[in-house]
Enzyme design. Sequence first.
Site, PDB file in Angstrom:
ATOM      1  N   ASN A 137      51.160  40.827  39.444  1.00  0.00           N
ATOM      2  CA  ASN A 137      52.324  41.047  40.184  1.00  0.00           C
ATOM      3  C   ASN A 137      53.454  41.114  39.124  1.00  0.00           C
ATOM      4  OD1 ASN A 137      51.272  40.883  42.796  1.00  0.00           O
ATOM      5  ND2 ASN A 137      51.581  38.724  43.433  1.00  0.00           N
ATOM      6  N   HIS A 145      39.409  44.207  41.011  1.00  0.00           N
ATOM      7  CA  HIS A 145      38.728  42.835  41.296  1.00  0.00           C
ATOM      8  C   HIS A 145      38.619  42.012  40.109  1.00  0.00           C
ATOM      9  CE1 HIS A 145      35.890  39.955  42.520  1.00  0.00           C
ATOM     10  NE2 HIS A 145      34.909  40.377  41.868  1.00  0.00           N
ATOM     11  N   HIS A 159      49.142  44.777  50.136  1.00  0.00           N
ATOM     12  CA  HIS A 159      49.242  45.982  48.955  1.00  0.00           C
ATOM     13  C   HIS A 159      49.004  47.226  49.312  1.00  0.00           C
ATOM     14  CE1 HIS A 159      50.211  43.006  45.770  1.00  0.00           C
ATOM     15  NE2 HIS A 159      49.418  41.988  46.514  1.00  0.00           N
TER      16      HIS A 159
END
Length: 685
Positions: A144, A335, A71
């Site tokens: 995603n 995170h 990414h």
Amino acid sequence: MTSPDDKQRQLDPYRIDPCSTEMTTDQGNPVGETDNSLTVGERGPTLMEDFHFREKITRFDHERIPERVVHARGSAAYGYFQVYESLAEYTRAQFLCDPSAITPMFVRFSTVAGSRGSSDTVRDVRGFATRWYTKEGNFDLVGNNIPVFFIQDGIKFPDFVHAVKPEPHNEIPQASSAHDTLWDFVQLQPETMHMMMWLMSDRALPRSFRMMQGFGVHTFRLVNEAGVGTFVKFHWKPKLGIHSLVWDETQKVAGADPDFNRRDLFEAIESGRFPEWELGVQLVPEADEDRFDFDLLDATKIIPEEEVPVRPIGRMVLNRNPDNFFAEVEQAAFHLGNAVPGIDFTDDPLLQARLFSYLDTQLLRLGGPNFPQLPVNQPVAPVNNHQMDGPHQMRIPKTRASYHPNSVGGGCPALAGENAYTHYPEYIAGQKMRKRSESFGDHYSQATLFWNSMSDWEKEHIVSAFRFELGKVEHHHVREGVVENLNNVDHDLAVAVAEGVGVEPPQKAVNDNHGRSSPALSQANTAHSPATRKIAILVADGVDGGQVAAAVAALRELDTLPEVLAPRDGTVTAADGTEIEVTRALPTVHSVLYDAVLVPGGAESVRTLSGDGKAVHFVTEAYKHYKAVGALGEGAELLSARVPSGGDGPGVVIADDTDEGFITAFAEAVAAHRHFDRETADVPA
Ligand code: HDE
């Protein structure tokens, strides 16, 4: 209550106005000369004592940080979220329980495989990382645009990423899955098959970040005030619908504008056309955990929407671009472990691995443990604990007691009481083992479900994608292995792919197609709108000025983005003598950067455009890419010269003038996005 303004205010002291003072060194010493080094005489050696020179060069030498291992290429925006109605029945997360709360957000979209400087429009999964700056601290849902993943256990992630990244001996290919190592991994690891179906579909070629779905992928857990847990899958649904580019186009856009998706997001927000998504949840009571023919902890599976509907719960709007790409986008550190009370995890082994990986990678990438103090990462909620020191500590803790418990520091900070995050007290007992659960064993049923749910044109695109990718694979046995796996998904698919890549078509598999489908998976069933679509209006001297003015006005009214393109920049003179301002010169653009094209009338203009290779190619290519094509008056001649049956057919709108009927029909053709029922085989490219 937090609001988007709170985050704005928090960022304010960090925003630097370059006009606020004269130039200084990093130490604040005034700088009066920055173009010439300090030398002995005009032509002599540079002196060590030139501290300004040394600081300037040293800072430059240290400008880069390691790019994300995956990414790496992405772009981001700030915005806000508001829940429609309280979800207190399921969760105690405050931002999901208070419909009056407007929670600030930061969202980063990305590709996965390519380096930071790679092109936007490659075939790839797109990251959809969202952060809520809530009153109870940051909540990151790092998802995603595809609802499943390649692997089931995080311990395989380094293997998968090594396989998909450029090959180690020559670092080729950049940002592409079309090479041996990826497909070798795929053929040997059939759990990838469901995700590979999505990756070979148009989902991997988004027209815009604003036109992508987002998914949390894993099954998470909501926990309410009473401690009752409910399994949850998160879905983001774009207001503009889910739309994709066509493959040929993506490759050309990669050259014409490698920043295509980044630019699109930035410009939409700059112009006040704020992208929106609706957040939805699929809720599964704990008692129903074993109700499905797959395991809820298996991230290679979806819960079909027909089995558990997606309940819309709130709205996200992105309304502000970052001020500085590096400070905000590059230094953003997402995170999954940034969690708020009321949202918890499950034992999905992919999710568990991620809970370790993200903090670990940030420590390397951002150079130490104080990265949560970077402005983009700072929670809006207060931070107070005994974490100390480390590189670049920005806070100045005023205490002698950096430990707990303490009496010297008055016992501060006190532990959070009933507001504290409490982990869901799931009961677990068992033997230690390295073993994949048998409930994770079916790698094909949902790949078949996806295939069955595709429209004809989606299926065609998937077959072409497999053929393209496998066609780049040098090892014949790898091609064969993939075809064998595909045969377990659908026999016809396997045969179609085999025929394209020189592999012997397989025998029909024993467990061939189960025949089930899920219409929600098809892009054919998505929302449509002409809003924010870019429309090229091709003109030259002698164009019908009235038609151009009327078309531009009417198309703007529909919130499309018309641009007047001419063989040269400046202005063109219309047939009625008026001057029309040119938005861009044809040699600087390309049809692949537009959603539709319109050729107005005016005999002289059409004659000029018909003799201009760039203009002719523009129209032909737009037609070939299934885009809406419109022509007014003599403009139809340009079309009929280049495309079959005079350009008649799906998505082609021809009229004498810009009347209401034409605009309505043309806008509908634009909103349809692409006209795949159009015959393009004999159109010259
Ligand atoms: Fe990631 N992933 N990932 N991932 N991921 C990273 O974290 C990782 C996975 C996703 O815009 C890294 O800060 C492991 C699934 C996004 O900054 C790293 C596993 C999903 C982003 C990492 C996964 C994602 C990342 C690299 C398997 C979708 C970009 C840089 C267990 C649900 C976030 C970083 C941004 C980034 C590890 C699998 C999404 C290395 C080990 C599944 C959107 O920590």
